[in-house]
Design a protein around this motif. Structure first.
Motif, PDB file in Angstrom:
ATOM      1  N   SER A 196      -0.764 -10.773 -27.396  1.00  0.00           N
ATOM      2  CA  SER A 196      -1.295  -9.549 -26.777  1.00  0.00           C
ATOM      3  C   SER A 196      -2.774  -9.404 -27.081  1.00  0.00           C
ATOM      4  CB  SER A 196      -0.589  -8.302 -27.294  1.00  0.00           C
ATOM      5  OG  SER A 196       0.770  -8.484 -27.335  1.00  0.00           O
ATOM      6  N   SER A 214      -4.866 -11.670 -27.808  1.00  0.00           N
ATOM      7  CA  SER A 214      -5.593 -12.713 -27.096  1.00  0.00           C
ATOM      8  C   SER A 214      -5.814 -12.302 -25.637  1.00  0.00           C
ATOM      9  CB  SER A 214      -4.785 -14.004 -27.190  1.00  0.00           C
ATOM     10  OG  SER A 214      -5.360 -15.012 -26.431  1.00  0.00           O
ATOM     11  N   PHE A 215      -4.751 -11.792 -25.024  1.00  0.00           N
ATOM     12  CA  PHE A 215      -4.841 -11.328 -23.636  1.00  0.00           C
ATOM     13  C   PHE A 215      -5.849 -10.187 -23.516  1.00  0.00           C
ATOM     14  CE2 PHE A 215      -3.039  -8.348 -20.373  1.00  0.00           C
ATOM     15  CZ  PHE A 215      -3.319  -9.130 -19.265  1.00  0.00           C
ATOM     16  N   LEU A 216      -5.793  -9.251 -24.476  1.00  0.00           N
ATOM     17  CA  LEU A 216      -6.696  -8.099 -24.419  1.00  0.00           C
ATOM     18  C   LEU A 216      -8.128  -8.484 -24.791  1.00  0.00           C
ATOM     19  CD1 LEU A 216      -4.478  -5.242 -25.882  1.00  0.00           C
ATOM     20  CD2 LEU A 216      -5.143  -5.608 -23.515  1.00  0.00           C
TER      21      LEU A 216
END
Lengths: 532, 322
Positions: free
Chosen positions: B205, B207-209
């Motif tokens: 998460s 990393s995605f954000l």
């Protein structure tokens, strides 16, 4: 108060966890035939109280009484067998089984051979469903039902057990309006049957519609208990948040500067009609450079969802986001970052830090593309950025190589801020930036946010502490059930006004679905808000 | 004695033992076993034995490198052995058009298989163990269809050289494996891609954000794993001088996963120990060599391997609790 005896009671219950006093000398009683609201913000102790009542936890001190007898349930199964039924927020049913099988799970009717009597089970399930006017085929597998119905099945399951007390933990969070009506019908029937219901919810309207009495918890302590009708919505909200009604002091305990910042010009961020059902229902907001826009709302009002929607981390049903007048692609954090939006998530541990990586790698996580050429990370550029921000933010670590999980909460939060500030963002969205960090770091971060706005950043500041919102913000938006219910600016931004809007909402309509208008919000003062 | 104090001043005493063992255990075990062999095994201390060890470990090592990347993202690739078989089967098919076409096709098959895995994981959201299980089951069968279930002799001298040549006395498979280690090490240490890999494994998460291209990275990781498996398949085929899809790379996924885990890369991702992986592969090979050259029943080698896996997993678990 002591006319009848409570069906379920805790006397002076205390529950400790390492480092936390989750429940501090709380007494609570549920009368037969009563719907009792249990309210409080995050960490207030609601869940702990419920778990003590249902035998998930054993209280460290105090006692639990069920039907006037002291009990000590060692598991939820025991309390359920005794007649305490619990409906959890997350539906715990078995998706592939049928509605009837789910309702009778673990207590299926048997025939003479000891096998499950399927026809009887389906028949009885149909009767229960009909009694509570729930339209579902007992034979249909749960997966075939529309959203919301499984929750109704869970409720049916709970009430079909011969319960004397039913605990509902945010039962309406996944229900549609029509289903909420059905649920209230069920609750009224339970009431008539003399069953006590504990009702946990953050939706003021629902509480006042269905509940007789209320218990307010805050920081593990009992702050109020009594009939709900004696309490106005405003009083209830102020009890939950722990803010006195007449406590409208400006310069308080926070470290936000007092003097006005020079904010103005065209909005740097324009969000329109952000919709992500059922969490967000058309939220719009503007932020100008140099402005701090506060976002207030009770738990589940859609604060975090709004932030994530702007940042592209949610799955939007509708809505648009513009940065500096340019529309950006929604649904992609990478696109939002590229456009100059930075987002500090609320849950630092699960969405912010990458625990095993070093302080250095955590700081440059978002900046990697700009610190690289042809896919190769420039060590020199990276170390420069890391050194600069470790110094300017005063990050205390043994060095850039230390794993970030070893840092204190406040320092982790600074690492997160560094990750975003090194991107030179135009818009900074902060979701509860001061939660879970010590007082000193909190003040530092508040001051930093203030300085950043002074430097011309547009800031969206989300906090569950109204005091912080009021002192930090130039303008503030109140959210309720996924919609903007009011916009305040300048001197109107006060705890009293905000609490009013959180309690009542913008019943006059104006700001509920309209775009936020600078300067003169239509529904600024809470006194205007009537009951819907 | 407490080796933990040496690992770092922060963690002392008992808490320090597990991390120390996790980071250094594989080296210690390798050295111990090496010493044991030098004393006990006849003719062990010869260049021939050692080069043989290196040649034999090459395919496992190549596959382990890809798996280290996959496991770094908190994934797993069970299909590497099947991909080896596919690549091996594809090799002789178009050898008539020259070795570049044959090898190119073989590598392409590996990448394509990896892309299938990667798409399932990254875009369809299938759990890695399930996504790659499909190819594990189907891949070898498909390979046998390519070759009609026959063993196809490879005679192209360039292809054979990849398995059998010894420039400067160094066997070609060892050179190929060494180059691959260097490339993957470079990817992990120096590139943004390498950072994305560990960030995704460490906290997807977050990393995605942070704007990381999570899906593209996952796709690439499985493609690389497929590519490296194909290289391993080519090398194995070249050594044998024949394409034998029913036997090449059988159960190699287990050896490779063991090498990665024993080398200190946690199955939960977020960190890759490449040197440890190399050492882990060598250790596994040395265990087999030890048992074979001392005429011990091979079943006991498997029991010993299992014991080492248990220790490695336990040691990593200890970290999680701390």
């Amino acid at each position: 108060m002591e006319r009848a005896n409570p069906v379920l009671e805790v006397r002076r219950g205390t529950k400790r966890f390492p480092g936390v006093l989750a429940l501090d000398d709380v007494s609570f009683g549920l009368m037969p035939g009563e719907v009792h609201a249990l309210v409080g913000e995050n960490g207030a102790g609601k869940s702990t109280l419920i778990k003590v009542l249902t035998g998930v936890y054993q209280p460290d001190e105090g006692e639990v009484l069920f039907q006037n007898e002291e009990v000590s349930f060692s598991s939820p199964k025991e309390s359920q067998a005794a007649g305490i039924s619990t409906i959890y927020q997350e539906v715990n049913l078995i998706p592939l089984l049928s509605v009837a099988q789910n309702i009778f799970l673990g207590r299926e009717p048997r025939n003479r051979l000891g096998l499950i009597d399927v026809p009887r089970m389906n028949r009885e399930a149909r009767e229960v469903l009909e009694r509570y006017s729930i339209e579902a085929d007992p034979k249909a597998p749960l997966t075939s039902l529309s959203l919301g119905l499984p929750q109704m099945v869970a409720i049916t399951r709970a009430v079909s057990i011969d319960a004397r007390a039913v605990i509902m933990d945010e039962p309406t969070s996944s229900l549609e309006a029509r289903e909420v009506e059905t649920l209230f019908g069920v609750i009224r029937q339970l009431k008539e049957a003399g069953i006590g219901v504990i009702y946990v919810s953050h939706r003021m309207g629902e509480l006042y519609e269905i509940c007789d009495s209320v218990t307010v918890l805050r920081d593990g302590k009992l702050v109020h208990s009594g009939p709900l009708s004696e309490l106005s919505k405003l009083e209830l909200v102020s009890l939950m948040l722990g803010r006195e009604l007449d406590e409208v002091q400006k310069k308080g305990a926070t470290s936000f500067g007092e003097e006005e910042r020079a904010s103005g010009g065209e909005p740097i961020l324009e969000a329109r009609d952000l919709t992500e059902l059922p969490l967000l229902r058309g939220v719009s907001l503007d932020v100008r450079p140099g402005e701090i826009l506060g976002l207030a709302g009770l738990l589940g009002a859609g604060r975090t969802e709004t932030a994530k929607a702007i940042f592209g981390a949610g799955q939007l049903d509708a809505g648009s986001v513009k940065v500096g007048g340019r529309e950006i692609r929604t649904g992609s954090p990478a696109a939002a970052i590229k456009a100059g939006i930075a987002f500090l998530p609320e849950d630092r541990k699960s969405e912010g830090i990458i625990p095993d990586l070093s302080v250095r790698e955590n700081i440059v996580a978002a900046a990697l593309p700009r610190l690289s050429r042809a896919g190769l990370v420039s060590e020199k550029a990276q170390d420069e950025v890391v050194e600069r921000f470790m110094q300017s933010l005063g990050i205390k670590a043994s060095g850039p190589d230390q794993p970030v999980r070893e840092l204190s909460g406040g320092n982790q939060q600074k690492v997160m801020l560094a990750r975003w500030l090194c991107m030179d963002p135009k818009v900074l969205i902060l979701d509860e930036p001061t939660r879970g960090i010590d007082v000193g770091a909190k003040a530092e971060i508040q001051k930093l946010v203030d300085d950043l706005a002074r430097d011309g950043l547009g800031v969206v500041f989300i906090s569950s502490e109204l005091e912080e919102v009021v002192e930090g913000s130039d303008r503030a938006i109140a959210l309720r059930e996924g919609a903007v219910v009011g916009v305040l600016s300048g001197d109107e931004v006060s705890e009293r006004n905000l609490m009013g809007m959180l309690a009542e909402g913008g019943a006059e309509g104006g700001a509920t679905d309209g775009k936020p208008e600078n300067g003169k919000p239509e529904n600024g003062k809470q006194e205007n808000g009537g009951t819907p | 004695m407490s080796g933990g104090t040496a690992a770092g001043g922060r963690s002392l005493g008992r808490a320090g033992v597990a991390p120390w063992l996790r980071d250094r255990g594989v080296y210690v075990a390798f050295v111990l076993l090496l010493v044991f062999n030098l004393i006990v095994t006849e003719n062990f201390a010869s260049i021939g034995t050692l080069t043989n060890l290196l040649v034999q470990v090459s395919p496992v090592l190549l596959v382990s490198l890809g798996l280290a990347l996959v496991i770094g993202t908190e994934g797993i690739d069970l299909s590497v052995g099947a991909i080896m078989a596919l690549a091996s089967a594809a090799l002789p098919l178009y050898l008539g058009y020259g070795w570049p076409v044959a090898i190119g096709l073989s590598l392409f098959v590996g990448i394509a298989a990896g892309l299938v895995n990667g798409s399932l994981v990254a875009f369809a959201g299938v759990q890695p163990i399930v996504a790659t299980l499909a190819l594990l089951v189907a891949g070898r069968g498909l390979a046998q269809i390519f070759t009609n279930g026959q063993l196809l002799i490879v005679t192209d001298p360039v292809v054979l050289a990849l398995g059998q040549a010894r420039p400067f006395g160094i066997p070609a498979p060892v050179i190929v494996a060494t180059v691959a280690v260097a490339v993957v090490a470079f990817l992990i240490r120096r590139t943004t891609f390498g950072r994305y890999v560990v960030a995704i494994g460490g906290n997807r998460s977050a990393s995605f954000l942070s704007g990381h291209p999570v899906r593209r990275t996952l796709l690439a990781v499985y493609a690389i794993s497929g590519l490296l498996a194909a290289v391993a398949g080519i090398v194995a085929t070249a050594r044998l001088g024949a394409s034998d899809p029913s036997n090449v790379g059988v159960l190699i996924e287990l050896s490779a996963i063991t090498a990665v885990v024993v080398g200190g890369t946690p199955l939960t991702g977020g960190r890759i120990r490449l040197a440890g992986t190399v050492m882990g592969a060598l250790l596994m090979q040395l265990i087999s060599t030890t048992f074979i050259s001392n005429n011990l029943p091979f079943t006991w080698a498997q029991v010993l391997t299992a014991g080492i896996i248990l220790i490695a997993v336990y040691v990593q678990k200890g970290r999680g609790a701390a």
